[in-house]
Write an enzyme that holds these catalytic residues in place. Sequence first.
Site, PDB file in Angstrom:
ATOM      1  N   LEU A 207       0.885  -1.154   0.000  1.00  0.00           N
ATOM      2  CA  LEU A 207       0.000   0.000   0.000  1.00  0.00           C
ATOM      3  C   LEU A 207       0.923   1.204   0.000  1.00  0.00           C
ATOM      4  O   LEU A 207       1.639   1.440   0.974  1.00  0.00           O
ATOM      5  CB  LEU A 207      -0.913  -0.009   1.231  1.00  0.00           C
ATOM      6  CG  LEU A 207      -2.050   1.008   1.244  1.00  0.00           C
ATOM      7  CD1 LEU A 207      -3.024   0.751   0.094  1.00  0.00           C
ATOM      8  CD2 LEU A 207      -2.794   0.972   2.576  1.00  0.00           C
ATOM      9  N   ASP A 208       0.934   1.937  -1.086  1.00  0.00           N
ATOM     10  CA  ASP A 208       1.918   2.990  -1.286  1.00  0.00           C
ATOM     11  C   ASP A 208       1.968   3.967  -0.121  1.00  0.00           C
ATOM     12  O   ASP A 208       0.987   4.165   0.597  1.00  0.00           O
ATOM     13  CB  ASP A 208       1.617   3.763  -2.570  1.00  0.00           C
ATOM     14  CG  ASP A 208       1.763   2.900  -3.807  1.00  0.00           C
ATOM     15  OD1 ASP A 208       2.641   2.024  -3.814  1.00  0.00           O
ATOM     16  OD2 ASP A 208       0.987   3.101  -4.757  1.00  0.00           O
TER      17      ASP A 208
END
EC number: 5.4.99.20
Length: 217
Positions: free
Chosen positions: A78-79
């Site tokens: 998840l960036d």
Amino acid sequence: MRQFIISENTMQKTSFRNHQVKRFSSQRSTRRKPENQPTRVILFNKPYDVLPQFTDEAGRKTLKEFIPVQGVYAAGRLDRDSEGLLVLTNNGALQARLTQPGKRTGKIYYVQVEGIPTQDALEALRNGVTLNDGPTLPAGAELVEEPAWLWPRNPPIRERKSIPTSWLKITLYEGRNRQVRRMTAHVGFPTLRLIRYAMGDYSLDNLANGEWRDATD
């Protein structure tokens, strides 16, 4: 263990739509749970500007500042500039089930975009768009109201006063690098804010931003 439950404006139940997909990945998870070690599953509502890992040589914020549990690793990424659900586990088979495209595990995102997507844009997202790494699989895409459970982001998004924003609920069955952002940009509506709400059977379900809970069966 830090836990926090939102008492008002609770989140809606997870809902997936099945899509027929034909492209599968042969990628295998390399992490395996040590023998005789019980499975652990941790759910974390990742804030903006936090890396989905426990260490960083550059000194940026990591999971270590929030989760005092050892031996678990994120299932998928998840960036740093995205928020929401991160599933961490020591079980390689579970990681594979949640992340491999061939498993067809749905992942739900709430996405704030610049502008108001047209029906043509929504249909393009549903049918699949061609990115620089190939066509995407069919996805769920619908225009929704701003989520009642939404927390404030720090810092706030940068938006232009002359252009309205809107929210999409997008369900993916694959997980490419920055895929949601690239898909919405491809149809002309850049992503301003991205929140992952669910992965398979796991969802935020009232978990406050920056908090975690043990979801081990």
